[in-house]
Write a protein that holds these residues in place. Structure first.
Motif, PDB file in Angstrom:
ATOM      1  N   LEU A   1       6.259 -54.959 -57.680  1.00 51.93           N
ATOM      2  CA  LEU A   1       6.759 -54.731 -56.337  1.00 51.93           C
ATOM      3  C   LEU A   1       5.735 -54.251 -56.000  1.00 51.93           C
ATOM      4  O   LEU A   1       5.203 -54.766 -54.662  1.00 51.93           O
ATOM      5  CB  LEU A   1       8.562 -55.055 -55.890  1.00 51.93           C
ATOM      6  CG  LEU A   1       8.573 -55.932 -57.306  1.00 51.93           C
ATOM      7  CD1 LEU A   1      10.308 -55.446 -56.815  1.00 51.93           C
ATOM      8  CD2 LEU A   1       8.259 -57.065 -55.946  1.00 51.93           C
TER       9      LEU A   1
ATOM     10  N   ARG B   1       5.051 -61.437 -53.941  1.00 55.45           N
ATOM     11  CA  ARG B   1       5.460 -60.495 -54.298  1.00 55.45           C
ATOM     12  C   ARG B   1       5.291 -60.493 -52.555  1.00 55.45           C
ATOM     13  O   ARG B   1       6.988 -60.340 -51.828  1.00 55.45           O
ATOM     14  CB  ARG B   1       4.559 -59.301 -53.717  1.00 55.45           C
ATOM     15  CG  ARG B   1       5.773 -57.456 -54.166  1.00 55.45           C
ATOM     16  CD  ARG B   1       5.837 -57.504 -52.121  1.00 55.45           C
ATOM     17  NE  ARG B   1       4.331 -57.496 -51.893  1.00 55.45           N
ATOM     18  CZ  ARG B   1       3.820 -56.226 -51.572  1.00 55.45           C
ATOM     19  NH1 ARG B   1       3.901 -55.086 -52.605  1.00 55.45           N
ATOM     20  NH2 ARG B   1       2.145 -55.623 -51.162  1.00 55.45           N
TER      21      ARG B   1
ATOM     22  N   PRO C   1       1.095 -54.050 -57.342  1.00 50.97           N
ATOM     23  CA  PRO C   1       0.812 -55.697 -57.843  1.00 50.97           C
ATOM     24  C   PRO C   1      -0.573 -55.811 -58.659  1.00 50.97           C
ATOM     25  O   PRO C   1      -1.280 -55.164 -57.711  1.00 50.97           O
ATOM     26  CB  PRO C   1       0.798 -56.828 -57.286  1.00 50.97           C
ATOM     27  CG  PRO C   1       1.358 -56.255 -55.906  1.00 50.97           C
ATOM     28  CD  PRO C   1       1.321 -54.744 -55.181  1.00 50.97           C
TER      29      PRO C   1
END
Length: 390
Positions: A344, A356, A347
């Protein structure tokens, strides 16, 4: 009775252990490589069992006063426009700066001998104790030696073997340092991503000083973990071409900070945390990596249990070390299951970043966080109250 205990490392685990050993009638000595108390560090979470430990130490009120008061994470684009936010406020835990927590722990280490600017060069244990040779001070004799000297533990290397046997690289490196307090949005962590990289600004509501954060994805790098000049070079090269305008200011401030910190995201996995009269606690034994958010919790609870089991066993280290590990390892095993935190924050691809950001704009993320906190609270076991048996 195993009264004379040497603790290697004056961090969260080491100082907590010293406090509880002293309260249980032992005579702890702490040796710390740094010449003075370390004041830097990132935000750490005091939650669940760690709150219980802090309350029993009389520190929880002060910890709440020093809370960082951060609302959450704000993701921005190259033009510094907010594209998504995730609220992270949690009534079941308190985030505090690591330096503030360590400073509080020093206040309850009154009477504990602390040797700054020194480290262990060699040790030899026998049936009756451990002879310790220091780098600078004279050799001394202790009943027990406890390593609380972090993921790159020198004591662990001397007693258990080389670092590569126990430290698992988690594919990322991170750095943090002081930054201009006017950067970023107050009470938010501002993050900018390019594939495999994150630059961020941490703005606590209760601190004038902001923090610069950097994470980048990489295979294992060959560098000295105490070579700060090399650390700064690696970070400067990794973020030299970032399109986010604040990155340059963050880098300039970070590279000028004498407390600049850099390391790998890694975990320590060991089959046993003790060898005869020598044991490990904190990141030296079980580092779950900063991505777990559990470092302070594991350190406080683990140190409390270790001191308590020594007291309950009347100082019999063989019984105490076994009970300490049996009680604490289940919590360590849970916290080392990190989940999607790193994915998260960092990425791997541009598509992953877009996904995300889209998820972060949905109520789903807030609901998932609430569910995770409830599950965590249910899994937490009450801590025993330890009493001396001899």
């Amino acid at each position: 009775m195993n009264e004379r205990v040497l603790i290697v490392g004056a961090g969260i685990a080491g100082l907590t252990l010293a406090h509880w050993l002293a309260r249980h009638g032992r005579r702890p000595t702490v040796v710390e490589r740094a010449p003075e108390p370390r004041t830097g560090g990132n935000g750490v979470d005091v939650r669940d069992g760690a709150i219980t430990v802090a309350e029993r130490m009389g520190l929880m009120g002060r910890i709440r006063e020093l809370a960082t008061d951060v609302n959450g994470i704000k993701f921005v684009d190259a033009a510094d426009r907010a594209v998504a936010r995730i609220g992270t406020r949690d009534s079941t835990s308190v985030e505090v700066m690591r330096g503030d927590l360590v400073a509080l722990l020093y206040t309850v280490a009154d009477g504990v001998e602390i040797l700054f600017g020194d480290s262990i060069r060699a040790l030899e244990q026998d049936d009756h104790g451990v002879t310790v040779t220091f780098e600078r001070g004279p050799a001394r004799r202790f009943d027990l030696v406890i390593g609380a000297d972090g993921m790159h533990s020198g004591l662990r290397r001397l007693v258990f073997g080389p670092e590569e046997r126990f430290v698992r690289h988690e594919d990322h490196y991170f750095a943090f340092a002081n930054a201009d307090g006017t950067l970023g949005e107050d009470r938010w962590v501002t993050m900018f991503n390019t594939p495999g990289k994150m630059a961020g600004i941490y703005r606590s509501g209760n601190h004038a000083q902001a923090k610069a954060y950097f994470i980048f994805r990489s295979e294992r790098l060959d560098y000295g973990h105490r070579d700060v000049a090399e650390h700064k070079r690696l970070v400067a090269e990794a973020f030299a071409d970032q399109p986010w305008q604040p990155t340059r200011g963050l880098l300039e401030a970070a590279l000028a900070d004498p407390e600049f910190y850099f390391d790998a995201l890694g975990q320590v996995r060991m089959d046993s945390w003790s060898n005869g009269r020598i044991a490990l606690v904190g990141d030296a034994a079980w580092c779950a990596s900063p991505a777990s958010g559990a470092g302070a919790e594991l350190a406080l609870v683990g140190a409390y249990r270790l001191a308590g089991e020594l007291a309950a066993a009347g100082g019999d280290h063989r019984v105490a070390f076994a009970r300490y590990e049996a009680a604490h390892r289940p919590l360590v095993d849970r916290k080392q299951q990190i989940g999607p935190n790193v994915r998260l924050m960092v990425p791997r691809t541009e598509g992953g970043r877009c996904v995300r950001d889209a998820l972060a704009r949905l109520p789903l993320m807030k609901a998932a966080g609430a569910i995770e906190r409830r599950l965590r609270s249910r899994a937490a076991e009450p801590l025993p109250v330890y009493h001396r048996t001899a």
